[in-house]
Every structure is written in C-alpha cells, then in structure tokens.
Design an enzyme around this catalytic site. Structure first.
Site, PDB file in Angstrom:
ATOM      1  N   GLU A 187       0.899  -0.808   0.304  1.00  0.00           N
ATOM      2  CA  GLU A 187      -0.401   0.322   0.160  1.00  0.00           C
ATOM      3  C   GLU A 187       0.620   1.215  -0.327  1.00  0.00           C
ATOM      4  O   GLU A 187       2.278   0.970   0.692  1.00  0.00           O
ATOM      5  CB  GLU A 187      -1.041   0.067   1.349  1.00  0.00           C
ATOM      6  CG  GLU A 187      -2.888   0.128   1.218  1.00  0.00           C
ATOM      7  CD  GLU A 187      -3.279   0.814   0.358  1.00  0.00           C
ATOM      8  OE1 GLU A 187      -2.394   2.049  -0.453  1.00  0.00           O
ATOM      9  OE2 GLU A 187      -4.178   0.940   0.681  1.00  0.00           O
ATOM     10  N   ASP A 188       0.832   2.059  -0.704  1.00  0.00           N
ATOM     11  CA  ASP A 188       0.877   3.603  -0.521  1.00  0.00           C
ATOM     12  C   ASP A 188       1.255   3.984   0.695  1.00  0.00           C
ATOM     13  O   ASP A 188       1.615   4.507   1.438  1.00  0.00           O
ATOM     14  CB  ASP A 188       0.391   4.413  -2.015  1.00  0.00           C
ATOM     15  CG  ASP A 188      -0.960   4.801  -1.441  1.00  0.00           C
ATOM     16  OD1 ASP A 188      -1.707   4.025  -0.239  1.00  0.00           O
ATOM     17  OD2 ASP A 188      -1.574   5.376  -2.164  1.00  0.00           O
ATOM     18  N   ASP A 225      -4.712   5.679   5.652  1.00  0.00           N
ATOM     19  CA  ASP A 225      -5.045   6.835   6.774  1.00  0.00           C
ATOM     20  C   ASP A 225      -5.672   6.088   7.927  1.00  0.00           C
ATOM     21  O   ASP A 225      -6.163   5.973   8.734  1.00  0.00           O
ATOM     22  CB  ASP A 225      -5.402   7.548   5.667  1.00  0.00           C
ATOM     23  CG  ASP A 225      -6.027   9.214   5.892  1.00  0.00           C
ATOM     24  OD1 ASP A 225      -6.762   9.511   7.147  1.00  0.00           O
ATOM     25  OD2 ASP A 225      -6.024  10.019   5.297  1.00  0.00           O
ATOM     26  N   PHE A 258      -1.701  16.003   4.201  1.00  0.00           N
ATOM     27  CA  PHE A 258      -2.537  15.657   2.364  1.00  0.00           C
ATOM     28  C   PHE A 258      -0.854  15.640   2.091  1.00  0.00           C
ATOM     29  O   PHE A 258      -0.562  16.412   2.601  1.00  0.00           O
ATOM     30  CB  PHE A 258      -3.169  15.936   2.480  1.00  0.00           C
ATOM     31  CG  PHE A 258      -4.306  15.099   1.089  1.00  0.00           C
ATOM     32  CD1 PHE A 258      -5.075  14.437   1.758  1.00  0.00           C
ATOM     33  CD2 PHE A 258      -4.010  15.159  -0.179  1.00  0.00           C
ATOM     34  CE1 PHE A 258      -5.304  13.131   0.833  1.00  0.00           C
ATOM     35  CE2 PHE A 258      -4.407  14.278  -1.456  1.00  0.00           C
ATOM     36  CZ  PHE A 258      -5.191  13.677  -0.907  1.00  0.00           C
ATOM     37  N   ARG A 292       1.289  12.480  -8.444  1.00  0.00           N
ATOM     38  CA  ARG A 292       1.529  11.062  -8.710  1.00  0.00           C
ATOM     39  C   ARG A 292       2.610  11.284  -9.739  1.00  0.00           C
ATOM     40  O   ARG A 292       3.684  10.397  -8.975  1.00  0.00           O
ATOM     41  CB  ARG A 292       0.788  10.214  -9.179  1.00  0.00           C
ATOM     42  CG  ARG A 292      -0.204   9.703  -8.926  1.00  0.00           C
ATOM     43  CD  ARG A 292      -0.656   8.768  -9.378  1.00  0.00           C
ATOM     44  NE  ARG A 292      -2.769   8.797  -9.714  1.00  0.00           N
ATOM     45  CZ  ARG A 292      -2.818   7.758  -8.099  1.00  0.00           C
ATOM     46  NH1 ARG A 292      -2.287   7.759  -7.103  1.00  0.00           N
ATOM     47  NH2 ARG A 292      -4.776   7.766  -8.218  1.00  0.00           N
TER      48      ARG A 292
HETATM   49  P1  IMP Z   1      -7.846   5.109   3.780  1.00  0.00           P
HETATM   50  O1  IMP Z   1      -8.633   4.146   3.650  1.00  0.00           O
HETATM   51  O2  IMP Z   1      -8.368   5.980   4.826  1.00  0.00           O
HETATM   52  O3  IMP Z   1      -7.240   4.620   4.699  1.00  0.00           O
HETATM   53  O4  IMP Z   1      -7.143   5.991   2.839  1.00  0.00           O
HETATM   54  C1  IMP Z   1      -6.502   5.356   2.170  1.00  0.00           C
HETATM   55  C2  IMP Z   1      -6.647   5.831   0.448  1.00  0.00           C
HETATM   56  O5  IMP Z   1      -7.069   6.688  -0.047  1.00  0.00           O
HETATM   57  C3  IMP Z   1      -5.073   5.358   0.148  1.00  0.00           C
HETATM   58  O6  IMP Z   1      -5.420   4.461  -0.242  1.00  0.00           O
HETATM   59  C4  IMP Z   1      -4.662   7.066  -1.300  1.00  0.00           C
HETATM   60  O7  IMP Z   1      -5.434   6.771  -2.072  1.00  0.00           O
HETATM   61  C5  IMP Z   1      -5.952   8.306  -0.018  1.00  0.00           C
HETATM   62  N1  IMP Z   1      -4.976   8.956   0.988  1.00  0.00           N
HETATM   63  C6  IMP Z   1      -4.960   9.022   2.077  1.00  0.00           C
HETATM   64  N2  IMP Z   1      -4.517   9.666   2.679  1.00  0.00           N
HETATM   65  C7  IMP Z   1      -3.671   9.875   1.663  1.00  0.00           C
HETATM   66  C8  IMP Z   1      -2.778  11.805   1.475  1.00  0.00           C
HETATM   67  O8  IMP Z   1      -2.545  12.199   2.313  1.00  0.00           O
HETATM   68  N3  IMP Z   1      -2.540  11.820   0.089  1.00  0.00           N
HETATM   69  C9  IMP Z   1      -3.016  11.131  -1.017  1.00  0.00           C
HETATM   70  N4  IMP Z   1      -3.808  10.039  -0.535  1.00  0.00           N
HETATM   71  C10 IMP Z   1      -4.192   9.775  -0.063  1.00  0.00           C
HETATM   72 MG    MG Z   2      -6.043   7.844  -4.166  1.00  0.00          MG
END
Ligand code: IMP
Ligand code: MG
Length: 175
Positions: free
Chosen positions: A95-96, A99, A149, A162
């Site tokens: 995963e990148d 959050d 962010f 990206r």
């Molecule tokens: P989660 O489901 O809230 O854990 O969010 C995961 C997804 O939200 C990631 O795979 C990203 O695509 C996006 N995301 C969350 N935080 C960031 C950020 O700081 N920058 C860019 N994308 C984010």
């Molecule tokens: Mg995204």
C-alpha cells in the site's frame, strides 16, 4: 509545496523495507504480493526491484470509494483476484498510505474471503492519528506521518502529482 521526503530518503527507506521482506520471505514457497492501485505504483516497482533474490507472484487490486447520500462511504473492490491464485497463500499487501484504515480493512476482508493463509501489510506511509479502524500489523511501515495531506511518488490529489519523485505536503494554498 514543501518536501516531506526527498527522493534519496525514500529510496533508502524502500531499500530497508525490501531487505527486511527479502529475509522474511526467502524460504516461503507460498508467498504472493498484492499491489494496491493506483497510489502504490512507484513504491511497489521500486520495492520489487530492491528484492532481486526471490521469486514471488504479483497481483494488483483496486478499490474505489463512493460517497453515499448519508455520511457513510462505500468501498468496493473493482479489480478482482482469482481464488485459485490466493487460496493458501501468505499474502503481502503493498500500500502507499494508510489513513483511516478503511481501504485496507475492505481489502483484507476480500483477500480473506479468497482463503489466503496469512496476510501482512507493507505500507510506505502511515498516519496513526487518523486511524478509524484497526488494521495495521506494523511490521513493514516506511514512515509514520502527521495528519497532513501528501502527494507525489504515486500519491495523488484529484489524480494530479503522482509523477513527482519527492513526497510533498499539499497545503491550502496549493488547492
Ligand atoms: P484510508 O481508507 O482512509 O486508509 O485511505 C486510504 C486511501 O486514501 C489511500 O490509499 C489513498 O488513496 C488516500 N489517501 C489518504 N491519505 C492520503 C494523502 O495524504 N495523500 C494522498 N492520498 C491519500
Ligand atoms: Mg487516491
């Protein structure tokens, strides 16, 4: 935009994670990597190139989020894996960023439904203070970051940025 992690800092960290993964998966004949699109593109391709010694199959998964009419957010898996590819495997999800944890929770639920033997997570970035659901076994985490962010190195804001090689902090004035 301010640089949070430059190219060299990222590469050094990816190499450390790759070494750790190489050691842990060296003798594992049932391992497989699942790369989460699209944000992990740079991270995953660098990580894989730093793991030259082992042969592990790679698959991709994509999750889309939809804002519902209420405040709830629906997540659906939009690229599907074959059960025969996952069943009995020790899966490492690449995963990148984590959050709230909801995307990963959805992916883990899906991969579990295909009867993976075990699931580990490798994430470049982690925002511990934003977590709404507990998903992380924090074995392979690149950087823990604040509630901010970030874009670049695969991460986007509305599909932009990206391509950047550094990880940058997106500020109000950049919107
Ligand atoms: P989660 O489901 O809230 O854990 O969010 C995961 C997804 O939200 C990631 O795979 C990203 O695509 C996006 N995301 C969350 N935080 C960031 C950020 O700081 N920058 C860019 N994308 C984010
Ligand atoms: Mg995204």
């Amino acid at each position: 935009m301010k640089i949070l992690f430059d190219k060299k800092t990222i590469q050094d960290k990816v190499s450390i994670l790759a070494n750790q993964i190489s050691k842990d998966y060296l003798l594992n004949k049932h391992a497989m990597f699942i790369i989460v699109l699209k944000g992990s593109i740079h991270f995953a391709s660098d990580l894989l190139r730093f793991i030259p010694t082992i042969n592990i199959p790679v698959e991709f998964i994509r999750v889309k989020s939809y804002e519902g009419t209420s405040q709830s957010q629906f997540l659906s898996v939009t690229s599907f894996l074959k059960e025969s590819d996952i069943k009995g495997k020790d899966v490492l999800i690449i995963e990148d960023i984590i959050d709230s944890g909801k995307t990963l929770e959805r992916i883990i639920f899906y991969v579990n439904s295909l009867e993976a033997k075990s699931i580990n997570i490798c994430t470049l970035l982690n925002k511990p203070s934003c977590r709404k659901v507990e998903v992380l076994n924090d074995k392979y985490v690149g950087f823990n970051i604040e509630d901010q962010f970030v874009v670049g190195y695969g991460l986007d804001f509305k599909e932009k940025y990206r391509n950047l090689s550094n990880i940058m902090i997106l500020e109000e004035s950049d919107l």
